[in-house]
Design an enzyme around this catalytic site. Structure first.
Site, PDB file in Angstrom:
ATOM      1  CB  SER A  63      -0.965   0.002   1.182  1.00  0.00           C
ATOM      2  OG  SER A  63      -0.273  -0.231   2.388  1.00  0.00           O
ATOM      3  CG  HIS A  95      -3.734  -0.781  -2.372  1.00  0.00           C
ATOM      4  ND1 HIS A  95      -4.178   0.507  -2.255  1.00  0.00           N
ATOM      5  CD2 HIS A  95      -3.424  -1.189  -1.117  1.00  0.00           C
ATOM      6  CE1 HIS A  95      -4.125   0.870  -0.979  1.00  0.00           C
ATOM      7  NE2 HIS A  95      -3.670  -0.132  -0.267  1.00  0.00           N
ATOM      8  CE  LYS A 149      -7.588   0.952   0.799  1.00  0.00           C
ATOM      9  NZ  LYS A 149      -6.889   0.005   1.643  1.00  0.00           N
TER      10      LYS A 149
END
Ligand SMILES: *Cc1c(COP(=O)(O)O)cnc(C)c1O
Length: 386
Positions: free
Chosen positions: A178, A206, A237
């Protein structure tokens, strides 16, 4: 004075340049935001596909609110597991081509729940040193023996696996790290897990929605599938909403329903978020141009940022960290950009190791090339005058 001990500690944090401040976001999340009364071009969010304020998601959320109300009102195991949650679990499993999926309220809670449901005192967890904080906290909560291996170091991991004595072994890793943006070598990790009979837990916070031709994340990126893999990703996200899920085989999902305390003892997230998430999965499929555009922006940034003093870490993901080193220097650089109307967060310890403060540039499909050009020009100029 009550809490004067706390005040002393806060003073110390401030002196080290480590005090954190919250800004007030007054607009919707996006690449053009209003923060504390000023307008900025932002490279801060994890909204990699630019879906967080997409009209299709807003519509879906409103429809969900109309149908299910606002609050779930109960935990999943009592009466909070709505049809919308159920449909979303089916859609996620189908999208990933995995047998089943299970929703959690947040990624942090999913990680705590998964690791502590699967492992106990007699087990071993082996973790990459740069894993997300929630995975480390999960390992501690599980009470399993906690071994950390050097970042991406397969030899070190193999040695740790050889030495690991326990009922069950679980290797845990971020898929995309990250704060560094680099990618875990999942096929090689899986081969080691097969050799030493360990499970492999991959946190694709991610990668989900971003990696792979269809946005199926790290597993599609490497074209790997294995019943040994515990796949976890977040929905706040690239998916643009909130929440998280685990996907894998039936025994894994059943075990989590029975044992994961962060699943059992908490209110289900609002069903309207599940209806919004069904719309984001639809956009993953229908708007593949978002991923293509994002890839172009990543290449553009890397080609147009000419920094010598502050190198970009090698990364092909939307996370592009510019290494600064000192805490104060990182904050000053972020401040210099802010004066020009550009927001990039300075990331400092303990989020990253000491001496490795950085600007974490994150790109989004909602950025234009012109936006990225503006950032590159501003940074190149700052370095020239530094
Ligand atoms: C953001 C993140 C989480 C936490 O997810 P939330 O849904 O925000 O709680 C977990 N793991 C990684 C690698 C993350 O980046």
């Amino acid at each position: 004075m009550p809490f004067s001990d706390l005040s002393d500690e806060l003073y110390e944090l401030d002196a080290q340049g480590l005090l954190r401040h919250r800004r007030i976001l007054e607009s919707a999340q996006g690449v053009h935001v209003t923060v504390d009364g000023c307008d900025y071009l932002a490279f801060c969010s994890n909204d990699y596909l630019g879906l967080a304020s997409h009209p299709g998601l807003i519509d879906a959320a409103c429809r969900g609110a109309g149908q299910y109300g606002v609050g779930a009102g109960a935990s999943h195991l009592i009466v909070g597991h709505s049809e919308a949650h159920h449909k979303l679990e089916l859609a996620l499993a189908e999208f990933l081509e995995l047998p089943q999926a299970l929703l959690f309220s947040t990624g942090y809670m999913a990680n705590l729940g998964i690791v502590s449901a699967l492992l106990g005192r007699n087990d071993v967890v082996l973790a990459d040193k740069l894993n997300h904080a929630s995975l480390n906290d999960a390992a501690l909560l599980s009470r399993a023996r906690f071994v950390r291996y050097s970042h991406l170091d397969l030899q070190h991991l193999e040695q740790a696996l050889i030495g690991a004595k326990g009922r069950r072994k679980l290797v845990v890793t971020d898929a995309v790290f990250s704060m560094d943006g680099d990618v875990a070598p999942v096929p090689e990790l899986l081969a080691l897990c097969e050799r030493y009979d360990a499970y492999l837990m991959v946190d694709d916070a991610h990668g989900f929605g971003v990696l792979g031709e269809h946005g199926r994340g790290i597993l599609e990126h490497f074209n790997v599938q294995s019943p040994r893999i515990v796949y976890m990703a977040t929905l706040g996200k690239a998916a643009g909403v909130f929440g998280a899920f685990v996907a894998g085989n039936d025994a894994l999902i059943q075990t989590l329903i029975q044992r994961a305390r962060t699943y059992i003892y908490t209110t289900a997230f609002p069903p309207l978020l599940a209806t919004a998430l069904l719309a984001s999965l639809h956009l993953f499929r229908e708007e593949g141009w978002r991923r293509a555009h994002l890839r172009e922006l990543i290449a553009y940034l890397k080609a147009h940022l000419h920094m010598e003093r502050w190198p970009l870490l090698p990364s092909d993901t939307p996370i592009q960290p510019l290494m600064i080193g000192g805490n104060q220097e990182a904050v000053q650089l972020a401040e210099a950009l802010r004066m020009q109307g550009i927001l990039v967060p300075a990331i400092r310890p303990p989020t990253v190791p000491k001496g490795q403060a950085r600007l974490r540039i994150s790109l989004s499909a909602a950025h234009s090339k012109e936006d990225v050009r503006r950032l590159c020009e501003a940074l190149n100029e700052i370095e020239k005058n530094a």
